[in-house]
Design a protein around this motif. Structure first.
Motif, PDB file in Angstrom:
ATOM      1  N   PRO A  61       0.836  -1.205   0.000  1.00 46.86           N
ATOM      2  CA  PRO A  61       0.000   0.000   0.000  1.00 46.86           C
ATOM      3  C   PRO A  61       0.869   1.254   0.000  1.00 46.86           C
ATOM      4  O   PRO A  61       2.015   1.247   0.454  1.00 46.86           O
ATOM      5  CB  PRO A  61      -0.803  -0.132   1.298  1.00 46.86           C
ATOM      6  N   PRO A  62       0.376   2.353  -0.527  1.00 47.83           N
ATOM      7  CA  PRO A  62       1.154   3.606  -0.528  1.00 47.83           C
ATOM      8  C   PRO A  62       1.418   4.076   0.908  1.00 47.83           C
ATOM      9  O   PRO A  62       0.624   3.809   1.817  1.00 47.83           O
ATOM     10  CB  PRO A  62       0.259   4.585  -1.285  1.00 47.83           C
ATOM     11  N   PRO A  63       2.524   4.707   1.123  1.00 48.58           N
ATOM     12  CA  PRO A  63       2.826   5.176   2.486  1.00 48.58           C
ATOM     13  C   PRO A  63       1.813   6.207   2.956  1.00 48.58           C
ATOM     14  O   PRO A  63       1.291   7.006   2.179  1.00 48.58           O
ATOM     15  CB  PRO A  63       4.231   5.794   2.347  1.00 48.58           C
ATOM     16  N   ARG A  64       1.533   6.105   4.199  1.00 47.84           N
ATOM     17  CA  ARG A  64       0.589   7.064   4.785  1.00 47.84           C
ATOM     18  C   ARG A  64       1.230   8.449   4.874  1.00 47.84           C
ATOM     19  O   ARG A  64       2.420   8.579   5.128  1.00 47.84           O
ATOM     20  CB  ARG A  64       0.171   6.599   6.180  1.00 47.84           C
ATOM     21  N   PRO A  65       0.445   9.447   4.624  1.00 44.97           N
ATOM     22  CA  PRO A  65       1.014  10.806   4.743  1.00 44.97           C
ATOM     23  C   PRO A  65       1.389  11.095   6.202  1.00 44.97           C
ATOM     24  O   PRO A  65       0.746  10.627   7.142  1.00 44.97           O
ATOM     25  CB  PRO A  65      -0.121  11.712   4.269  1.00 44.97           C
ATOM     26  N   ALA A  66       2.470  11.808   6.329  1.00 38.28           N
ATOM     27  CA  ALA A  66       2.919  12.146   7.682  1.00 38.28           C
ATOM     28  C   ALA A  66       1.865  12.979   8.389  1.00 38.28           C
ATOM     29  O   ALA A  66       1.233  13.869   7.808  1.00 38.28           O
ATOM     30  CB  ALA A  66       4.241  12.923   7.610  1.00 38.28           C
TER      31      ALA A  66
END
Length: 223
Positions: A61-66
């Motif tokens: 999955p795409p990295p979660r936004p900080a």
């Protein structure tokens, strides 16, 4: 691979949506002569019944936004503090000379004003006595008594002291460097006298020294 595991994998892959060719994988369903079912990612062996299915290649999955940390707005800096410093101008110091040549210092140029009779300064200040002679009225001056200790007390004519003037010693201002030097000398003199002074005199010297220190701090920049 067990048959039920193969069925679960096949059903999961079939449920995935279609994607581009670069993101696809091919699953081969093979059945041999004995009816054994095999799922594999390579083509079936010769003699096996082969069926293929195309599925999406698994991806992370795409990295979660900080997480954005809300920070309080930086408060505006307070206005600069304005301080007003009042500096008193240096006080002058005068050196005065008495008629006898004695020198002393004074905070003013008044020069010890005092009233003196005019005859002490060499000016005539005689009273006049009227003399009648042969019908004529003549007025002549009366000389003052001789200056010096008389052999016997002489009566003093008040008219001799009726005229006078106010005189003062001659004073001139000192340069500021000389003023600071004189003040420092006076402070040293106070300390020297303090050692042998009586308690009552020490109180007077303490008060004078405090005033002297305050003046030196303001006028000379020293303690």
């Amino acid at each position: 691979m067990r048959p039920w595991h193969a069925l679960v994998l096949a059903s999961t892959l079939l449920a995935l949506p279609a994607v581009d060719a670069a993101d696809k994988i091919t699953l081969y369903r093979c059945v041999d002569a004995k009816g054994k079912l095999t799922l594999r990612d390579t083509p079936c062996a010769p003699g096996e019944v082969q069926q293929t299915r195309t599925f999406q290649r698994p991806r992370d999955p795409p990295p979660r936004p900080a997480a954005q940390v809300e920070t309080a707005p930086t408060p505006a800096p307070p206005p600069p503090e304005v301080r007003y410093v009042t500096v008193n101008p240096p006080r002058p110091l005068y050196e005065c000379v008495t008629p006898d040549g004695e020198r002393y210092t004074s905070d003013t140029d008044a020069g010890n004003p005092r009233w003196v009779p005019l005859w002490t300064l060499g000016y005539p200040s005689w009273s006049r006595r009227t003399i009648r002679s042969e019908g004529l009225v003549v007025s002549r001056p009366i000389r003052p008594p001789d200056i010096g200790p008389p052999t016997r007390p002489r009566p003093v004519n008040p008219a001799l002291y009726s005229s006078g003037t106010v005189i003062a010693d001659e004073c001139h201002p000192l340069p500021q460097e000389e003023v600071c030097a004189r003040l420092n000398d006076r402070r040293y003199e106070i300390k020297r006298r303090y050692l042998n002074a009586m308690p009552s005199e020490r109180a007077v010297l303490d008060e004078e020294e405090r005033a002297l220190i305050a003046r030196m701090r303001n006028d000379c920049g020293t303690d």
